[in-house]
Design an enzyme around this catalytic site. Structure first.
Site, PDB file in Angstrom:
ATOM      1  CE1 TYR A  36      33.924  32.285  45.243  1.00 40.08           C
ATOM      2  CE2 TYR A  36      34.353  30.173  44.172  1.00 40.08           C
ATOM      3  CZ  TYR A  36      34.380  31.552  44.147  1.00 40.08           C
ATOM      4  OH  TYR A  36      34.839  32.213  43.034  1.00 40.08           O
TER       5      TYR A  36
HETATM    6  N1  LIG Z   1      41.078  35.644  41.165  1.00 40.01           N
HETATM    7  C1  LIG Z   1      40.772  34.476  40.598  1.00 40.01           C
HETATM    8  O1  LIG Z   1      41.648  33.686  40.253  1.00 40.01           O
HETATM    9  C2  LIG Z   1      39.314  34.115  40.373  1.00 40.01           C
HETATM   10  C3  LIG Z   1      38.976  32.793  40.084  1.00 40.01           C
HETATM   11  C4  LIG Z   1      37.646  32.481  39.872  1.00 40.01           C
HETATM   12  C5  LIG Z   1      36.678  33.463  39.963  1.00 40.01           C
HETATM   13  N2  LIG Z   1      37.047  34.745  40.241  1.00 40.01           N
HETATM   14  C6  LIG Z   1      36.005  35.774  40.336  1.00 40.01           C
HETATM   15  O2  LIG Z   1      36.436  36.923  39.647  1.00 40.01           O
HETATM   16  C7  LIG Z   1      36.037  38.109  40.349  1.00 40.01           C
HETATM   17  C8  LIG Z   1      37.264  38.954  40.670  1.00 40.01           C
HETATM   18  O3  LIG Z   1      38.237  38.154  41.332  1.00 40.01           O
HETATM   19  P1  LIG Z   1      39.189  38.752  42.468  1.00 40.01           P
HETATM   20  O4  LIG Z   1      40.120  37.670  42.828  1.00 40.01           O
HETATM   21  O5  LIG Z   1      39.692  40.078  42.067  1.00 40.01           O
HETATM   22  O6  LIG Z   1      38.110  38.921  43.654  1.00 40.01           O
HETATM   23  P2  LIG Z   1      38.391  39.263  45.189  1.00 40.01           P
HETATM   24  O7  LIG Z   1      39.678  39.957  45.342  1.00 40.01           O
HETATM   25  O8  LIG Z   1      38.200  38.009  46.001  1.00 40.01           O
HETATM   26  O9  LIG Z   1      37.152  40.204  45.586  1.00 40.01           O
HETATM   27  C9  LIG Z   1      36.611  41.150  44.706  1.00 40.01           C
HETATM   28  C10 LIG Z   1      36.080  42.304  45.471  1.00 40.01           C
HETATM   29  O10 LIG Z   1      34.926  41.930  46.243  1.00 40.01           O
HETATM   30  C11 LIG Z   1      34.901  42.784  47.360  1.00 40.01           C
HETATM   31  N3  LIG Z   1      34.130  42.259  48.481  1.00 40.01           N
HETATM   32  C12 LIG Z   1      34.449  41.254  49.324  1.00 40.01           C
HETATM   33  N4  LIG Z   1      33.546  41.171  50.321  1.00 40.01           N
HETATM   34  C13 LIG Z   1      32.646  42.156  50.102  1.00 40.01           C
HETATM   35  C14 LIG Z   1      31.497  42.613  50.797  1.00 40.01           C
HETATM   36  N5  LIG Z   1      31.111  42.058  51.939  1.00 40.01           N
HETATM   37  N6  LIG Z   1      30.810  43.652  50.300  1.00 40.01           N
HETATM   38  C15 LIG Z   1      31.207  44.252  49.149  1.00 40.01           C
HETATM   39  N7  LIG Z   1      32.278  43.886  48.445  1.00 40.01           N
HETATM   40  C16 LIG Z   1      33.001  42.849  48.920  1.00 40.01           C
HETATM   41  C17 LIG Z   1      36.371  42.895  47.749  1.00 40.01           C
HETATM   42  O11 LIG Z   1      36.557  44.073  48.498  1.00 40.01           O
HETATM   43  P3  LIG Z   1      37.411  44.045  49.869  1.00 40.01           P
HETATM   44  O12 LIG Z   1      38.693  43.322  49.529  1.00 40.01           O
HETATM   45  O13 LIG Z   1      37.580  45.458  50.174  1.00 40.01           O
HETATM   46  O14 LIG Z   1      36.579  43.270  50.860  1.00 40.01           O
HETATM   47  C18 LIG Z   1      37.069  42.930  46.424  1.00 40.01           C
HETATM   48  O15 LIG Z   1      37.325  44.238  45.994  1.00 40.01           O
HETATM   49  C19 LIG Z   1      35.286  37.625  41.578  1.00 40.01           C
HETATM   50  O16 LIG Z   1      33.909  37.600  41.313  1.00 40.01           O
HETATM   51  C20 LIG Z   1      35.803  36.210  41.778  1.00 40.01           C
HETATM   52  O17 LIG Z   1      34.881  35.353  42.430  1.00 40.01           O
HETATM   53  C21 LIG Z   1      38.339  35.091  40.449  1.00 40.01           C
END
Ligand SMILES: NC(=O)c1ccc[n+]([C@@H]2O[C@H](COP(=O)([O-])OP(=O)(O)OC[C@H]3O[C@@H](n4cnc5c(N)ncnc54)[C@H](OP(=O)(O)O)[C@@H]3O)[C@@H](O)[C@H]2O)c1
Length: 239
Positions: A149
Site C-alpha cells: 500500500y
Molecule cells: N481514512 C483515513 O484515515 C486515510 C488515511 C490515509 C490516507 N487516506 C486516503 O484518503 C482517501 C480517502 O480515504 P477513505 O478512508 O475514505 O478511503 P476508502 O474508504 O478506503 O476508499 C475510498 C474509495 O475507493 C473506492 N475503491 C476501492 N477499491 C476500488 C476499486 N477497485 N475500484 C474503484 N474504486 C475503488 C472505495 O469504493 P468501495 O468501498 O465501493 O470499494 C471507496 O469509495 C484515500 O485515498 C485513502 O487512501 C485515508
C-alpha cells in the site's frame, strides 16, 4: 458536461463527503463509485451523475477513462480519491496479487485518467484547472506491515510531481497526504487509541478536514507540485 469536477471513489466516507461539500459549493460534480451502496442515494437525490467503475483492472480503468472523455468537454478538477487499504499478506502469491491490484488503483488509474482528460482540463474556462492526488503520510515514512500500500501511494506521490511539470501552466497538480482521518471498521479500539496517541492533535481528523484541503487547493492560484499533510501532526510526532 462542461467544467466538471470529477471525484473517484465517491460512494462512501471521504469521497462521498467531498463530493457533497463540493456540490454544495456550486461545483458540477461527477462522481465515480465502485460498489453500489445506499449512501449513493445522497448523490442521486441531488442529481449528481454517478459512474460505476472497477479501477483494479486495466479494462476497468480504460472503460472509465473512455466514459469520462465522452461525457466531459471541459474539466475544472479531477480528484483521485479511490483507494484500497490492506496489510500485505504473508503468502507470496497473495502479496503479488495485491501488488497488482494496488498498482492499478493507486497509480495506473490516476495516470491514465490524467492523460485521457488532459485536453478537457486544458479546455477549462477558469484560469486554472486542478488535479488532486490523495496519497498518505505513509508514502514518505512507510509502515512495513502495509508495504505494498505504502509503495503504491509513494508512486502516486511521484506521479504528482511529473504531472505538475507536464501539465503546467494551465493545470495545477497537487497532493493531499492524510494521516488518521477516519478509522476502518476493522481497526480495534486499542489500535485507534494508540494511533490517536501518536498525533499531536489527539483526535482523528474526520472527512471535513480533507474537504477543506481540497477547497484550499482549488482556491489557491499559485500552488503546483505541492503536498498538504492533513495528519494532526502524526508525521512529525516523536521526532
Ligand atoms: N481514512 C483515513 O484515515 C486515510 C488515511 C490515509 C490516507 N487516506 C486516503 O484518503 C482517501 C480517502 O480515504 P477513505 O478512508 O475514505 O478511503 P476508502 O474508504 O478506503 O476508499 C475510498 C474509495 O475507493 C473506492 N475503491 C476501492 N477499491 C476500488 C476499486 N477497485 N475500484 C474503484 N474504486 C475503488 C472505495 O469504493 P468501495 O468501498 O465501493 O470499494 C471507496 O469509495 C484515500 O485515498 C485513502 O487512501 C485515508
Amino acid at each position: 458536461m462542461d467544467e466538471a469536477l470529477i471525484i473517484t471513489g465517491a460512494g462512501t466516507r471521504v469521497g462521498l463527503h467531498c463530493a457533497l461539500r463540493l456540490h454544495q459549493q456550486g461545483y458540477k460534480v461527477l462522481a465515480h463509485y465502485h460498489t453500489e451502496r445506499e449512501e449513493l442515494e445522497q448523490l442521486r437525490q441531488r442529481q449528481i451523475p454517478c459512474l460505476q467503475g472497477d479501477l483494479s483492472t486495466r479494462e476497468g480503468i480504460e472503460q472509465l477513462a473512455e466514459a469520462l472523455v465522452d461525457r466531459c468537454t471541459s474539466v475544472r478538477a479531477l480528484i483521485h480519491n479511490a483507494s484500497a487499504f490492506e496489510t500485505t499478506p504473508t503468502d507470496a502469491t497473495a502479496a503479488t496479487d495485491l501488488f497488482g491490484r494496488f498498482y492499478h488503483i493507486h497509480m495506473l488509474a490516476p495516470y491514465r485518467l490524467n492523460q485521457a482528460l488532459s485536453k478537457a482540463l486544458n479546455n477549462c474556462t477558469a484560469e486554472h484547472s486542478d488535479i488532486v492526488h490523495i496519497t498518505d503520510i505513509f508514502a514518505d515514512n512507510p509502515n512495513p506491515v502495509f508495504d505494498i500500500y505504502c509503495a503504491s501511494k509513494a508512486g502516486l506521490a511521484n506521479l504528482n510531481l511529473s504531472f505538475a511539470k507536464q501539465l503546467a501552466p494551465k493545470v495545477k497538480v497537487n497532493a493531499i497526504a492524510p494521516g488518521p482521518i477516519r478509522f476502518k471498521a476493522w481497526h480495534s479500539e486499542a489500535v485507534q487509541n494508540s494511533i490517536i496517541e501518536q498525533t499531536l492533535l489527539k483526535t482523528e481528523g474526520g472527512e471535513e478536514a480533507i474537504y477543506l484541503a481540497v477547497q484550499c487547493l482549488l482556491d489557491n492560484p499559485y500552488m503546483t507540485g505541492g503536498t498538504i499533510k492533513v495528519d494532526g501532526g502524526r508525521s512529525i510526532a516523536n521526532l
